[in-house]
Design a protein around this motif. Structure first.
Motif, short mmCIF file in Angstrom:
data_model
loop_
_atom_site.label_atom_id
_atom_site.label_comp_id
_atom_site.label_asym_id
_atom_site.label_seq_id
_atom_site.Cartn_x
_atom_site.Cartn_y
_atom_site.Cartn_z
N PHE A 383 0.73 -1.23 -0.05
CA PHE A 383 0.00 0.21 0.11
C PHE A 383 0.87 1.23 -0.04
O PHE A 383 0.56 2.07 -0.72
CB PHE A 383 -0.80 -0.06 1.11
CG PHE A 383 -2.03 1.30 1.25
CD1 PHE A 383 -3.03 1.09 0.56
CD2 PHE A 383 -1.44 2.23 1.89
CE1 PHE A 383 -3.97 2.27 0.67
CE2 PHE A 383 -2.36 3.42 2.20
CZ PHE A 383 -3.76 3.42 1.45
N TYR A 384 1.75 1.41 0.94
CA TYR A 384 2.60 2.48 0.78
C TYR A 384 3.68 2.39 -0.08
O TYR A 384 3.98 3.63 -0.78
CB TYR A 384 3.39 2.45 2.43
CG TYR A 384 2.54 2.43 3.32
CD1 TYR A 384 1.62 3.73 3.76
CD2 TYR A 384 2.14 1.31 4.13
CE1 TYR A 384 0.70 3.71 4.71
CE2 TYR A 384 0.97 1.35 5.18
CZ TYR A 384 0.50 2.60 5.57
OH TYR A 384 -0.14 2.28 6.54
N LEU A 385 4.13 1.39 -0.57
CA LEU A 385 5.05 1.40 -1.82
C LEU A 385 4.33 2.15 -2.96
O LEU A 385 4.78 2.94 -3.88
CB LEU A 385 5.67 0.04 -2.16
CG LEU A 385 6.69 -0.46 -0.99
CD1 LEU A 385 7.04 -1.93 -1.38
CD2 LEU A 385 8.06 0.70 -1.08
N LEU A 386 3.27 1.61 -3.27
CA LEU A 386 2.24 2.08 -4.22
C LEU A 386 1.82 3.41 -4.25
O LEU A 386 1.96 4.32 -5.11
CB LEU A 386 1.08 1.12 -4.37
CG LEU A 386 0.25 1.36 -5.99
CD1 LEU A 386 0.97 1.05 -7.04
CD2 LEU A 386 -1.11 0.60 -5.71
N GLY A 387 1.60 3.78 -3.05
CA GLY A 387 1.21 5.32 -2.64
C GLY A 387 2.52 6.28 -3.02
O GLY A 387 2.60 7.59 -3.47
#
Length: 669
Positions: A383-387
């Protein structure tokens, strides 16, 4: 450790609580044991289970169920519930024209996507009082560009907060509420321009209209994903293509309205015919013994406006750009379009089956990263890498859109004045908008063909050279005087913007691939927080780096200007140059006129450091996205009973016994 036995005193409160909890645990254990026995019996003979499910009492109607007349369900009545209640969101049984649902989704996003063209308004309201050029009281470009940042900042925050509420009330009510917020925000922003109130502009167009974006952004995407489970990339791309096309409608419409409502300022005459002085940052002219605030417009300033005017002095506040009326009219139009679109929205009936061709497989069916909830998704590093990837890719595009029109004029109008006019700068916005729109459609189709991950790899790797070589193209225009590098510059920026548009278009489908489809609305709403970061960082980074470059260029030019000429022109010593720059009395073009002939204009290079910074951010996006991996997938066991219960009134439920091909053998389930 007790000094007294239980017979000597009554049991303590904690011991009584413990006995009650143990009793409840034992009762629940018995129930679980009975359920396991019932399940085991159902595996051997599913008929009794089917009868039991069919005879369940109907005590509650879910949002996906349409109660029949005669059921013991209280149906809410009234005009609001007729058109915006939960039941109104469901298509009638047998309705299969899913392409018709693309129309309201597209027009909703087209309305809220008009914010991409804010730079055409930002350029105009920097001279709302001066009209031909900025006066002392006019807003700076940074102040005028901030509404775009606030809009997308509020979009991300509001979308993350209202995700569950949108699922509860349905798409119609969410978009109707969004229409009121977005249309009202445009009207409030117009009032802010009229009264020259920056807080009102920020609160109206920035916060209020931005909340409308957050309310209207996700429901159309989630609705089309339900209609197109077989074409997720195309579904999200078609919807968000409307978001990218908003500027294509807003730009010519606003230009027409401003041309209709504008009022030319009062022209005093050539500057050499008047005695002027600078007082508290204001340029004052002696007109018949009275001091009047004026602005001085030369050929450089007049080339940036779409009107044919003479060089000289113009009275501040005597004209109007028409921006107030234009924004107010567009706000009313967008409210009407979004309300009509809200009434057309319907999600599939529970009996709807997408036209997906059956594909035989010899492998055990594999569940996706199984419809995990928002809370579960936010605990995953994906989630945070994609964000992070989303933020870095969107930052460059956000910054580019915020100042597209003034940037084109500043960089190329001096080198190619016959080509880069005010009209050409406005067309540059349309070109970027076309790239934004085309990217959302084309890259969405590409993602369905090669996969979302591979498409994102193209975005991250391809954006690095696109931004890095833009200053080189500017230098080629200055040295050769050719228009070929200019058009190459336009094409490169449009391609970079298309990749940003592609990110917005296929991101919901990418999230669906990673986290499942059921909660993609809430997950995407929370993911839009990263869009808020990009909206704040993009224009701020671009304009602050430009400001640093501008101050450095002015300090370099000051070394070539005599203090006497500076004092005579600006009525202040050279040491106060930065104060004069802050009050918009001093700029590069006025200072360049005092320099020796042949001095190079540094204006075209003001954005070089910005482009290098954008290239670095896309390199960071490449690294972050390279670490994104699919979540572990759970194979479905080859044995067991699967009961398929359609989402219909419970009294009509039917248990279907299906045949599933697992491996090389047929297993009855």
């Amino acid at each position: 450790l007790q000094r007294k036995t239980s017979s000597q005193r009554p049991a303590s409160r904690s011991s009584r609580f413990l006995k009650i909890m143990l009793r409840k645990v034992s009762v629940n254990a018995l129930k679980i044991n009975q359920a396991l026995k019932l399940t085991a019996a159902g595996l051997r003979n599913p008929a009794p289970i089917a009868a039991m499910v069919a005879n369940l009492p109907t005590k509650r109607t879910f949002s996906s169920e349409v109660p029949k007349s005669g059921d013991d369900v209280k149906v809410k009545t009234g005009l609001w519930n007729k058109y915006f209640g939960l039941e109104s969101n469901i298509a009638r049984e047998g309705f299969n024209n899913r392409w018709l649902m693309v129309v309201p989704a597209f027009f909703t996003h087209m309305s809220i996507g008009s914010t991409w063209a804010w730079s055409i308004m930002a350029d105009v309201i920097t001279r709302e009082n001066g009209f031909v050029t900025s006066s002392f009281s006019d807003w700076t470009l940074l102040e005028s560009a901030y509404p775009l940042s606030i809009v997308f900042l509020t979009l991300g925050v509001s979308a993350s907060l209202v995700g569950k509420w949108q699922m509860k009330v349905g798409a119609r009510q969410a978009i109707a509420t969004a229409a009121a917020f977005f249309g009202g925000g445009c009207l409030a922003g117009a009032a802010g321009i009229h009264f020259h109130s920056l807080p009102l502009l920020y609160a109206g167009y920035g916060v209020m209209a931005g909340s409308g974006l957050g309310l209207a952004y996700t429901p159309p995407v989630q609705t089309l994903l339900q209609w197109f489970p077989d074409k997720k990339g195309v579904a999200s791309g078609l919807t968000i293509a409307g978001f990218g096309s908003g500027a294509l409608v807003f730009t010519p419409s606003v230009q027409y309205l401003m041309d209709k409502f504008h009022k030319l300022p009062e022209y005093l005459g050539p500057a050499q015919n008047f005695v002027t002085q600078v007082k508290d940052g204001r340029l004052l002219a002696d007109v018949n013994g009275a001091l009047v605030e004026v602005v001085s417009a030369g050929s450089t300033e007049l080339a940036k406006i779409p009107y044919t005017l003479s060089e000289g002095l113009y009275v501040v506040g005597s004209g109007s750009t028409g921006a107030t009326e234009a924004l107010a009219v567009m706000g009313g139009a967008y409210f009407s379009v979004m309300m009509a679109a809200a009434l057309a929205f319907k999600k599939p009936h529970p009996t709807y089956v997408a036209p997906v061709a059956a594909v035989a497989t010899n492998k055990a069916p594999v569940a996706p990263a199984n419809d995990i909830t928002l809370e579960q998704a936010m605990r995953q590093p994906q989630f945070y890498l994609l964000g992070t990837t989303f933020t870095c890719l969107a930052t460059g595009g956000m910054g580019m859109f915020s100042v597209a029109k003034p940037m084109m004029s500043e960089v190329f109008s001096t080198a190619l004045p016959a080509i880069v006019t005010s009209a050409f700068a406005a067309k540059f916005i349309l070109m970027l908008s076309a790239g934004n729109l085309g990217g959302r459609i084309i890259w969405a189709a590409v993602s369905d063909a090669i996969g979302r991950r591979n498409t994102f790899m193209i975005f991250t790797a391809g954006s690095i050279p696109l931004y890095y070589f833009l200053p080189t193209l500017v230098e080629n225009v200055l040295t050769t005087g050719s228009s070929v590098p200019l058009y190459t510059y336009c094409a490169s920026t449009a391609l970079a913007i298309s990749m940003m548009g592609g990110v917005y278009a296929i991101l919901p489908a990418y999230e669906s691939d990673l986290f499942g489809t059921k909660f993609v609305g809430a997950v995407h709403g929370r993911m839009m927080l990263f869009s808020s970061i990009a909206a704040l960082a993009g224009p701020t980074l671009l304009l602050n780096l430009r400001s640093i470059s501008e101050k450095a260029a002015i300090n370099d030019l000051l070394t070539k200007v005599s203090p006497e000429n500076f004092q005579a022109t600006f009525g202040a010593p050279m040491e106060s140059a930065m104060e004069l720059l802050a009050t918009k009395t001093l700029n590069i073009s006025k200072l360049l006129a005092l320099c020796p002939p042949g001095t190079l204009d540094p204006t075209p290079h003001l954005y070089d450091t910005t482009m290098y910074a954008m290239s670095g951010l896309t390199a960071l996006a490449f690294v972050a996205h390279g670490l994104v991996r699919p979540l572990p997938q759970t194979p479905v066991p080859p044995t067991g009973m699967v009961i398929d219960v359609p989402a219909a009134p419970v009294s009509d439920r039917v248990v279907e016994v299906k045949e599933a091909e697992v491996g090389d053998r047929q297993v009855n389930k």
